[in-house]
Design a protein around this motif. Structure first.
Motif, PDB file in Angstrom:
ATOM      1  N   ASP A 104     -33.019 -46.306 -25.705  1.00 25.88           N
ATOM      2  CA  ASP A 104     -33.820 -45.442 -26.203  1.00 25.88           C
ATOM      3  C   ASP A 104     -35.231 -45.720 -25.858  1.00 25.88           C
ATOM      4  OD1 ASP A 104     -35.458 -43.746 -27.872  1.00 25.88           O
ATOM      5  OD2 ASP A 104     -34.831 -44.223 -29.630  1.00 25.88           O
ATOM      6  N   LEU A 105     -35.720 -45.015 -24.893  1.00 27.36           N
ATOM      7  CA  LEU A 105     -37.057 -45.389 -24.387  1.00 27.36           C
ATOM      8  C   LEU A 105     -38.150 -45.048 -25.241  1.00 27.36           C
ATOM      9  CD1 LEU A 105     -36.805 -44.132 -20.457  1.00 27.36           C
ATOM     10  CD2 LEU A 105     -36.925 -46.432 -21.295  1.00 27.36           C
ATOM     11  N   ALA A 106     -38.032 -44.317 -26.427  1.00 25.58           N
ATOM     12  CA  ALA A 106     -39.335 -44.152 -27.232  1.00 25.58           C
ATOM     13  C   ALA A 106     -39.536 -45.542 -27.982  1.00 25.58           C
ATOM     14  CB  ALA A 106     -38.623 -43.182 -28.327  1.00 25.58           C
ATOM     15  N   ALA A 107     -38.490 -46.168 -27.936  1.00 28.63           N
ATOM     16  CA  ALA A 107     -38.554 -47.846 -28.610  1.00 28.63           C
ATOM     17  C   ALA A 107     -38.795 -48.930 -27.817  1.00 28.63           C
ATOM     18  CB  ALA A 107     -37.616 -47.792 -29.617  1.00 28.63           C
ATOM     19  N   GLU A 108     -38.730 -48.676 -26.374  1.00 30.14           N
ATOM     20  CA  GLU A 108     -38.740 -49.551 -25.389  1.00 30.14           C
ATOM     21  C   GLU A 108     -40.204 -50.448 -25.285  1.00 30.14           C
ATOM     22  OE1 GLU A 108     -37.595 -52.317 -23.449  1.00 30.14           O
ATOM     23  OE2 GLU A 108     -36.033 -50.879 -23.426  1.00 30.14           O
ATOM     24  N   GLU A 109     -40.325 -51.758 -25.175  1.00 29.08           N
ATOM     25  CA  GLU A 109     -41.216 -52.536 -24.976  1.00 29.08           C
ATOM     26  C   GLU A 109     -41.615 -53.213 -23.684  1.00 29.08           C
ATOM     27  OE1 GLU A 109     -41.686 -54.932 -28.101  1.00 29.08           O
ATOM     28  OE2 GLU A 109     -42.138 -53.302 -29.947  1.00 29.08           O
ATOM     29  N   ARG A 110     -40.349 -53.286 -22.773  1.00 25.43           N
ATOM     30  CA  ARG A 110     -40.218 -54.153 -21.687  1.00 25.43           C
ATOM     31  C   ARG A 110     -40.986 -53.786 -20.603  1.00 25.43           C
ATOM     32  NH1 ARG A 110     -33.983 -54.647 -21.385  1.00 25.43           N
ATOM     33  NH2 ARG A 110     -34.112 -52.715 -22.175  1.00 25.43           N
ATOM     34  N   TRP A 111     -41.242 -52.446 -20.280  1.00 28.81           N
ATOM     35  CA  TRP A 111     -42.047 -51.696 -19.056  1.00 28.81           C
ATOM     36  C   TRP A 111     -42.986 -50.991 -19.496  1.00 28.81           C
ATOM     37  CZ3 TRP A 111     -36.643 -50.659 -19.607  1.00 28.81           C
ATOM     38  CH2 TRP A 111     -35.607 -51.601 -19.259  1.00 28.81           C
ATOM     39  N   VAL A 123     -37.631 -38.475 -19.674  1.00 30.45           N
ATOM     40  CA  VAL A 123     -36.485 -39.521 -19.705  1.00 30.45           C
ATOM     41  C   VAL A 123     -36.503 -40.289 -21.035  1.00 30.45           C
ATOM     42  CG1 VAL A 123     -35.295 -41.630 -18.549  1.00 30.45           C
ATOM     43  CG2 VAL A 123     -36.602 -39.726 -17.155  1.00 30.45           C
ATOM     44  N   ARG A 124     -35.036 -40.366 -21.591  1.00 29.42           N
ATOM     45  CA  ARG A 124     -34.915 -40.903 -22.739  1.00 29.42           C
ATOM     46  C   ARG A 124     -34.373 -42.252 -22.997  1.00 29.42           C
ATOM     47  NH1 ARG A 124     -38.864 -38.699 -23.104  1.00 29.42           N
ATOM     48  NH2 ARG A 124     -39.360 -36.962 -24.449  1.00 29.42           N
ATOM     49  N   SER A 125     -33.421 -42.347 -21.843  1.00 27.81           N
ATOM     50  CA  SER A 125     -32.624 -43.498 -21.807  1.00 27.81           C
ATOM     51  C   SER A 125     -32.270 -43.716 -20.373  1.00 27.81           C
ATOM     52  CB  SER A 125     -31.234 -43.336 -22.682  1.00 27.81           C
ATOM     53  OG  SER A 125     -30.326 -42.291 -22.257  1.00 27.81           O
ATOM     54  N   ASP A 149     -29.447 -42.823 -26.168  1.00 25.69           N
ATOM     55  CA  ASP A 149     -28.102 -43.271 -26.427  1.00 25.69           C
ATOM     56  C   ASP A 149     -26.768 -42.420 -25.735  1.00 25.69           C
ATOM     57  OD1 ASP A 149     -28.633 -45.209 -28.505  1.00 25.69           O
ATOM     58  OD2 ASP A 149     -29.043 -43.593 -29.949  1.00 25.69           O
ATOM     59  N   ALA A 150     -27.280 -41.769 -25.003  1.00 28.10           N
ATOM     60  CA  ALA A 150     -26.521 -40.961 -23.933  1.00 28.10           C
ATOM     61  C   ALA A 150     -25.582 -41.755 -22.956  1.00 28.10           C
ATOM     62  CB  ALA A 150     -27.217 -39.738 -23.104  1.00 28.10           C
ATOM     63  N   LEU A 151     -26.145 -42.985 -22.461  1.00 23.17           N
ATOM     64  CA  LEU A 151     -25.334 -43.811 -21.645  1.00 23.17           C
ATOM     65  C   LEU A 151     -24.565 -44.692 -22.458  1.00 23.17           C
ATOM     66  CD1 LEU A 151     -28.645 -44.464 -19.356  1.00 23.17           C
ATOM     67  CD2 LEU A 151     -26.761 -42.653 -18.936  1.00 23.17           C
ATOM     68  N   THR A 152     -23.506 -44.189 -22.746  1.00 23.46           N
ATOM     69  CA  THR A 152     -22.379 -45.016 -23.733  1.00 23.46           C
ATOM     70  C   THR A 152     -21.791 -46.019 -22.832  1.00 23.46           C
ATOM     71  OG1 THR A 152     -20.804 -43.493 -22.842  1.00 23.46           O
ATOM     72  CG2 THR A 152     -21.843 -42.838 -24.771  1.00 23.46           C
ATOM     73  N   ALA A 153     -21.060 -46.744 -23.428  1.00 27.97           N
ATOM     74  CA  ALA A 153     -20.519 -48.191 -22.814  1.00 27.97           C
ATOM     75  C   ALA A 153     -19.521 -47.550 -21.519  1.00 27.97           C
ATOM     76  CB  ALA A 153     -19.435 -48.700 -23.692  1.00 27.97           C
ATOM     77  N   ARG A 154     -18.933 -46.603 -21.806  1.00 29.49           N
ATOM     78  CA  ARG A 154     -17.973 -45.949 -20.790  1.00 29.49           C
ATOM     79  C   ARG A 154     -18.911 -45.569 -19.306  1.00 29.49           C
ATOM     80  NH1 ARG A 154     -13.755 -41.253 -21.073  1.00 29.49           N
ATOM     81  NH2 ARG A 154     -13.287 -40.852 -18.684  1.00 29.49           N
ATOM     82  N   ARG A 155     -20.115 -44.865 -19.765  1.00 30.99           N
ATOM     83  CA  ARG A 155     -20.941 -44.705 -18.742  1.00 30.99           C
ATOM     84  C   ARG A 155     -21.517 -45.899 -18.050  1.00 30.99           C
ATOM     85  NH1 ARG A 155     -22.583 -39.563 -22.287  1.00 30.99           N
ATOM     86  NH2 ARG A 155     -20.732 -38.340 -21.760  1.00 30.99           N
ATOM     87  N   GLN A 156     -21.909 -46.994 -18.757  1.00 25.40           N
ATOM     88  CA  GLN A 156     -22.518 -48.327 -18.220  1.00 25.40           C
ATOM     89  C   GLN A 156     -21.388 -48.792 -17.334  1.00 25.40           C
ATOM     90  OE1 GLN A 156     -23.890 -50.744 -21.477  1.00 25.40           O
ATOM     91  NE2 GLN A 156     -23.889 -48.993 -22.804  1.00 25.40           N
ATOM     92  N   LEU A 157     -20.169 -48.822 -17.848  1.00 24.68           N
ATOM     93  CA  LEU A 157     -19.254 -49.307 -17.021  1.00 24.68           C
ATOM     94  C   LEU A 157     -18.899 -48.569 -15.340  1.00 24.68           C
ATOM     95  CD1 LEU A 157     -16.898 -51.522 -16.528  1.00 24.68           C
ATOM     96  CD2 LEU A 157     -15.378 -50.139 -17.688  1.00 24.68           C
ATOM     97  N   THR A 158     -19.150 -47.322 -15.875  1.00 27.43           N
ATOM     98  CA  THR A 158     -19.048 -46.380 -14.497  1.00 27.43           C
ATOM     99  C   THR A 158     -20.202 -46.821 -13.512  1.00 27.43           C
ATOM    100  OG1 THR A 158     -18.148 -44.692 -15.801  1.00 27.43           O
ATOM    101  CG2 THR A 158     -19.089 -44.126 -13.768  1.00 27.43           C
ATOM    102  N   ALA A 159     -21.420 -47.106 -14.292  1.00 24.30           N
ATOM    103  CA  ALA A 159     -22.497 -47.278 -13.097  1.00 24.30           C
ATOM    104  C   ALA A 159     -22.354 -48.694 -12.830  1.00 24.30           C
ATOM    105  CB  ALA A 159     -23.875 -47.603 -14.385  1.00 24.30           C
TER     106      ALA A 159
END
Length: 246
Positions: A104-111, A123-125, A149-159
């Motif tokens: 959730d980029l709305a709560a992101e602080e790293r960049w 872009v939201r995730s 929250d669209a990039l689920t665990a399954r999609r992370q593994l795909t990536a």
């Protein structure tokens, strides 16, 4: 690379879907000898075939310096371009040598700067996976979604799997690109070289074709006759000289 999830892998991986994706990616990059074209095809395939991914980009570095950018949507190209700032998910993935996720980029602080631009573009995730290509070029495959929250665990593994496979394919592209460049250098030398250059000139005159095509005709004749290129050239030049002197 570490998946930011505790769910069992077996529940996340659709084997047939992953196999189809990797097969399509392989077919798209198999014969390409241009690195930039390969990156464009990579992000196009990834965006079209990975569920939940709205956009895809790639950030490439050569010897630590920006070496290429590709984006499935030109509007988002700046998110993969280090010219807009080095702090980004892509660079974090490259530096950490592991996948980087923001659900959730709305709560992101790293960049902060990058995140502001990303949110402005819808872009939201994001998930960024490092890609090892060869000793000189590395990069990151960046998958974007327009919902949190669209990039689920399954999609992370795909990536992760997609990045691993893309690294192998891009290494092949780099090898073909380098061999093509070397062949072109050799061709330039041959075009200027004595009897071979003369023979090429003869073929160009006879066929009305450009020098590269004439050189290929000469090579084909050498292959068909199983004799060296220089010998074929000498025979052609001698034959033409005799016919002119007759």
């Amino acid at each position: 690379m570490n998946l930011e999830t505790h769910e069992p892998v077996a529940e996340n991986l659709g084997v047939l879907e992953i196999a189809a994706l990797l097969r399509e990616l392989t077919a798209a990059l198999l014969d390409i000898a241009d690195f930039d074209e390969a990156l464009t095809r990579l992000v196009t395939v990834a965006q079209r075939t990975v569920p939940g991914v709205t956009w895809c980009g790639f950030t490439a570095l050569r010897a630590g310096e920006p070496a290429g950018v590709a984006a499935s949507d030109p509007r988002l190209a700046e998110l993969d371009d280090l010219g807009h700032g080095a702090e980004s998910p892509a660079m974090s993935a490259v530096h950490r040598r592991e996948m980087v996720l923001s659900t959730d980029l709305a709560a992101e602080e790293r960049w902060p700067d990058w995140t502001a631009r990303a949110c402005a573009l819808g872009v939201r995730s994001v998930v960024a996976a490092p890609v090892d290509i060869d000793d000189h070029v590395i990069g990151a495959l960046n998958l974007y979604a327009d919902a949190p929250d669209a990039l689920t665990a399954r999609r992370q593994l795909t990536a992760m799997l997609l990045a691993e496979h893309a690294g192998l394919l891009l290494a092949g592209v780099r090898g073909r690109e380098q061999r093509t460049a070397l062949t072109n250098e050799i061709d330039e030398t041959l075009l200027q070289e004595g009897v071979i250059g003369q023979a090429i000139g003869v073929i160009m005159t006879q066929r009305g074709c450009p020098a590269p095509e004439a050189l290929q005709v000469l090579r084909s004749a050498a292959l068909a006759l199983s004799i060296p290129l220089r010998e074929v050239a000498e025979r052609l030049v001698v034959t033409v000289s005799r016919s002119r002197g007759a």
